[in-house]
Design an enzyme around this catalytic site. Sequence first.
Site, PDB file in Angstrom:
ATOM      1  N   HIS A 139     -22.234   4.277 -51.673  1.00 43.46           N
ATOM      2  CA  HIS A 139     -22.687   3.406 -50.865  1.00 43.46           C
ATOM      3  C   HIS A 139     -23.153   4.644 -49.920  1.00 43.46           C
ATOM      4  O   HIS A 139     -22.239   4.759 -49.167  1.00 43.46           O
ATOM      5  CB  HIS A 139     -22.655   2.571 -51.150  1.00 43.46           C
ATOM      6  N   ASP A 174     -26.307   4.161 -52.731  1.00 39.74           N
ATOM      7  CA  ASP A 174     -27.179   2.983 -53.124  1.00 39.74           C
ATOM      8  C   ASP A 174     -27.000   2.294 -51.821  1.00 39.74           C
ATOM      9  O   ASP A 174     -26.505   2.245 -50.724  1.00 39.74           O
ATOM     10  CB  ASP A 174     -26.566   1.915 -53.668  1.00 39.74           C
TER      11      ASP A 174
END
Length: 281
Positions: free
Chosen positions: A222, A78
């Site tokens: 992430h 992400d």
Amino acid sequence: MVVVVAMLAIAVQALAGGSGDERSRPTAHRLLAGPLSAASADAIDRIDRAAAVERYARIGLPVYCGAGRKPWVALTLDDGPWPLSPQFLNLLSREKVPVTVFRVGRNIPGREQYVLAERNLGWDSGSHTQNHPPLASLSARDQRDEITKGENASTRVLGRAPRLFRPPYESHNATTDKLVRDRHMVQVLWNVDTQDALGVPTKTIADRAIQGLKPGSIILMHEVKPNTLAALPTIIREIRKRGLTPVTVSQMLAGDGPSESQLRKGFDGCPIDLTPGKAAS
């Protein structure tokens, strides 16, 4: 799929010389068989993945994991693109590990080359809103604005809209879900949270991901965290040690997607649930 194969077969014949000298055709066929076979397989894979995404978009329920029948896991990243993106690209391309990225629209300008490089590697492109707010706290109008602008930011670079969507902080409500359905997107959550967004050490990220390496797992990480980058080699080694195959979310949906009844159970429909409270990002 039949059309694709037929077109490729015609291409083989045409490139091999059509109705010309028969003596030249076996050599031409041998030279072309490998590349065209690979091209055919890739085209069919893309068609199957697109059809699967369309099918789950019609169902309109969030996806938390795969069915778990096949030894597949999906790594997701992400919040990119980010200055760290080239390092993620280098590592994952070298290891031949495909991932699914959920991009924040405001992070794309000036980093378009990273978006294109990820697309060219066959990674899935997903949207993660424009500014990364907790959507459930916003009005319907503001939610629509965030989702639309985030989607458009990727579309401007890729020439097509992303079909996968992930709400920041796992924050969504009935309004969010309807907006995603109306845009024919699939809302993708996860069943394994590495907690890397909290700034935990590299070993904690790796241990958490490894604990969740079960068939069908969708693992949250992430693209903006250096500790995540450092943890990936250990995670990849363990994936291979366990005989698992890393796939994109769309590949999982196409080849080992959850049933509708499984989707309705949310996290409880997954083979393992490592989601302690709400996600930090």
